[in-house]
Scaffold this motif. Sequence first.
Motif, PDB file in Angstrom:
ATOM      1  N   ARG A  52       0.830  -1.208   0.000  1.00 43.62           N
ATOM      2  CA  ARG A  52       0.000   0.000   0.000  1.00 43.62           C
ATOM      3  C   ARG A  52       0.865   1.259   0.000  1.00 43.62           C
ATOM      4  O   ARG A  52       0.495   2.258  -0.621  1.00 43.62           O
ATOM      5  N   ALA A  53       2.013   1.202   0.660  1.00 42.69           N
ATOM      6  CA  ALA A  53       2.923   2.345   0.621  1.00 42.69           C
ATOM      7  C   ALA A  53       3.457   2.565  -0.784  1.00 42.69           C
ATOM      8  O   ALA A  53       3.627   3.714  -1.226  1.00 42.69           O
ATOM      9  N   ALA A  54       3.705   1.492  -1.514  1.00 46.98           N
ATOM     10  CA  ALA A  54       4.274   1.601  -2.852  1.00 46.98           C
ATOM     11  C   ALA A  54       3.354   2.348  -3.806  1.00 46.98           C
ATOM     12  O   ALA A  54       3.818   2.991  -4.761  1.00 46.98           O
ATOM     13  N   VAL A  55       2.050   2.288  -3.568  1.00 49.09           N
ATOM     14  CA  VAL A  55       1.092   2.991  -4.424  1.00 49.09           C
ATOM     15  C   VAL A  55       1.352   4.498  -4.393  1.00 49.09           C
ATOM     16  O   VAL A  55       1.166   5.196  -5.390  1.00 49.09           O
ATOM     17  N   ALA A  56       1.799   4.995  -3.249  1.00 43.78           N
ATOM     18  CA  ALA A  56       2.008   6.437  -3.080  1.00 43.78           C
ATOM     19  C   ALA A  56       3.429   6.881  -3.401  1.00 43.78           C
ATOM     20  O   ALA A  56       3.737   8.070  -3.297  1.00 43.78           O
ATOM     21  N   LEU A  57       4.292   5.942  -3.796  1.00 47.94           N
ATOM     22  CA  LEU A  57       5.700   6.261  -4.010  1.00 47.94           C
ATOM     23  C   LEU A  57       6.075   5.997  -5.469  1.00 47.94           C
ATOM     24  O   LEU A  57       6.062   4.842  -5.914  1.00 47.94           O
ATOM     25  N   PRO A  58       6.406   7.002  -6.242  1.00 52.66           N
ATOM     26  CA  PRO A  58       6.743   6.831  -7.658  1.00 52.66           C
ATOM     27  C   PRO A  58       7.889   5.839  -7.842  1.00 52.66           C
ATOM     28  O   PRO A  58       8.855   5.855  -7.089  1.00 52.66           O
ATOM     29  N   THR A  59       7.759   4.993  -8.833  1.00 50.01           N
ATOM     30  CA  THR A  59       8.741   3.971  -9.247  1.00 50.01           C
ATOM     31  C   THR A  59       8.973   2.889  -8.200  1.00 50.01           C
ATOM     32  O   THR A  59       9.890   2.084  -8.337  1.00 50.01           O
ATOM     33  N   ALA A  60       8.163   2.837  -7.131  1.00 50.72           N
ATOM     34  CA  ALA A  60       8.405   1.851  -6.077  1.00 50.72           C
ATOM     35  C   ALA A  60       7.966   0.459  -6.511  1.00 50.72           C
ATOM     36  O   ALA A  60       6.911   0.280  -7.123  1.00 50.72           O
ATOM     37  N   LEU A  61       8.776  -0.527  -6.164  1.00 46.73           N
ATOM     38  CA  LEU A  61       8.456  -1.932  -6.373  1.00 46.73           C
ATOM     39  C   LEU A  61       8.532  -2.648  -5.032  1.00 46.73           C
ATOM     40  O   LEU A  61       9.355  -2.298  -4.177  1.00 46.73           O
ATOM     41  N   VAL A  62       7.692  -3.668  -4.855  1.00 49.09           N
ATOM     42  CA  VAL A  62       7.684  -4.452  -3.623  1.00 49.09           C
ATOM     43  C   VAL A  62       8.280  -5.820  -3.911  1.00 49.09           C
ATOM     44  O   VAL A  62       7.745  -6.591  -4.722  1.00 49.09           O
ATOM     45  N   ALA A  63       9.397  -6.118  -3.280  1.00 47.26           N
ATOM     46  CA  ALA A  63      10.028  -7.428  -3.433  1.00 47.26           C
ATOM     47  C   ALA A  63       9.215  -8.488  -2.686  1.00 47.26           C
ATOM     48  O   ALA A  63       8.441  -8.161  -1.775  1.00 47.26           O
ATOM     49  N   PRO A  64       9.380  -9.756  -3.040  1.00 50.60           N
ATOM     50  CA  PRO A  64       8.697 -10.816  -2.290  1.00 50.60           C
ATOM     51  C   PRO A  64       9.060 -10.761  -0.813  1.00 50.60           C
ATOM     52  O   PRO A  64      10.203 -10.471  -0.436  1.00 50.60           O
ATOM     53  N   ALA A 214      -2.763   4.162   9.179  1.00 54.42           N
ATOM     54  CA  ALA A 214      -1.777   4.944   9.928  1.00 54.42           C
ATOM     55  C   ALA A 214      -0.367   4.410   9.702  1.00 54.42           C
ATOM     56  O   ALA A 214       0.593   5.188   9.547  1.00 54.42           O
ATOM     57  N   MET A 215      -0.217   3.097   9.687  1.00 50.48           N
ATOM     58  CA  MET A 215       1.094   2.504   9.439  1.00 50.48           C
ATOM     59  C   MET A 215       1.599   2.860   8.049  1.00 50.48           C
ATOM     60  O   MET A 215       2.765   3.227   7.871  1.00 50.48           O
ATOM     61  N   VAL A 216       0.726   2.752   7.053  1.00 55.30           N
ATOM     62  CA  VAL A 216       1.113   3.055   5.672  1.00 55.30           C
ATOM     63  C   VAL A 216       1.506   4.524   5.544  1.00 55.30           C
ATOM     64  O   VAL A 216       2.536   4.857   4.947  1.00 55.30           O
ATOM     65  N   SER A 217       0.702   5.409   6.106  1.00 55.34           N
ATOM     66  CA  SER A 217       1.001   6.839   6.021  1.00 55.34           C
ATOM     67  C   SER A 217       2.345   7.156   6.671  1.00 55.34           C
ATOM     68  O   SER A 217       3.126   7.974   6.158  1.00 55.34           O
ATOM     69  N   SER A 218       2.631   6.509   7.793  1.00 54.97           N
ATOM     70  CA  SER A 218       3.896   6.735   8.475  1.00 54.97           C
ATOM     71  C   SER A 218       5.069   6.250   7.634  1.00 54.97           C
ATOM     72  O   SER A 218       6.098   6.930   7.526  1.00 54.97           O
ATOM     73  N   VAL A 219       4.938   5.077   7.032  1.00 54.70           N
ATOM     74  CA  VAL A 219       6.011   4.541   6.193  1.00 54.70           C
ATOM     75  C   VAL A 219       6.264   5.456   4.993  1.00 54.70           C
ATOM     76  O   VAL A 219       7.418   5.761   4.652  1.00 54.70           O
TER      77      VAL A 219
END
Length: 253
Positions: A52-64, A214-219
């Motif tokens: 969910r944090a990656a959605v708000a961060l340009p070019t972000a990828l989530v590794a396994p 709240a956790m996502v917003s903080s990250v």
Amino acid sequence: MRDDPANELAYAAWPDVPSGALVLLPIGSTEQHGPHLPLDTDSVIAHAVARRAAVALPTALVAPVLPYGASGEHAGFPGTVSIGHEALRAVLVEVVRSLSLWAGRIVLVNGHGGNTATLDTALRLLRAEGHDVAWTDCSVPGADAHAGRTETSVMLHLAPERVESKAMTVGDTRPLAVLLPELMARGVRAVSPSGVLGDPTGASAEEGHRTTDAMVSSVVARITAWTVDGRCRLVDPEHQPGTRQLDDEAVRS
């Protein structure tokens, strides 16, 4: 915020992976979470927060997600799988070294407090080698220690079908500072036969939704600010006294 498989590294073909991408690496555990939560609770939460944090961060990828951590304090319960601090450190170091061949910044999103000592030492080495890496946790103010109201609420939001609500039981609710000496010496089972540290019975999906947001917003805020402390941890730009890890970072093997 929503989940987005398009941000998942595992879904991508190599030509689709942008050079210099921000990579979020969720770090979880496989350990008991009382009679009502699954063994991969920490991994589920860390992965969801990273996605969910990656959605708000340009070019972000989530590794396994890395599903094994340092969980020796839970070794008294069947199902727990701990690789310990030495092995976890080696894995983190080699994974980040490999990611750094093509990625830009790398953030380890940690869901298990028992991993934090290893994150500190591994990332000090990696940053000394010149890697642009830091770690952050899944934290909220006032969270209880383990498998209590906080984690149960988050799981009721993220994966309600995996929560055995009828099996919820009140564990040891004493402050962690009181429990810590015995936890460190004898493990969680010595103070809580159920494995619960806290009271999950008041948990709700609505509370879990708010907590997850709240956790996502903080990250997102920490990654955007990119201020790294002496532990190689990202600092909250609006530090809130009393904030702590869901699985309090002091509970370690």
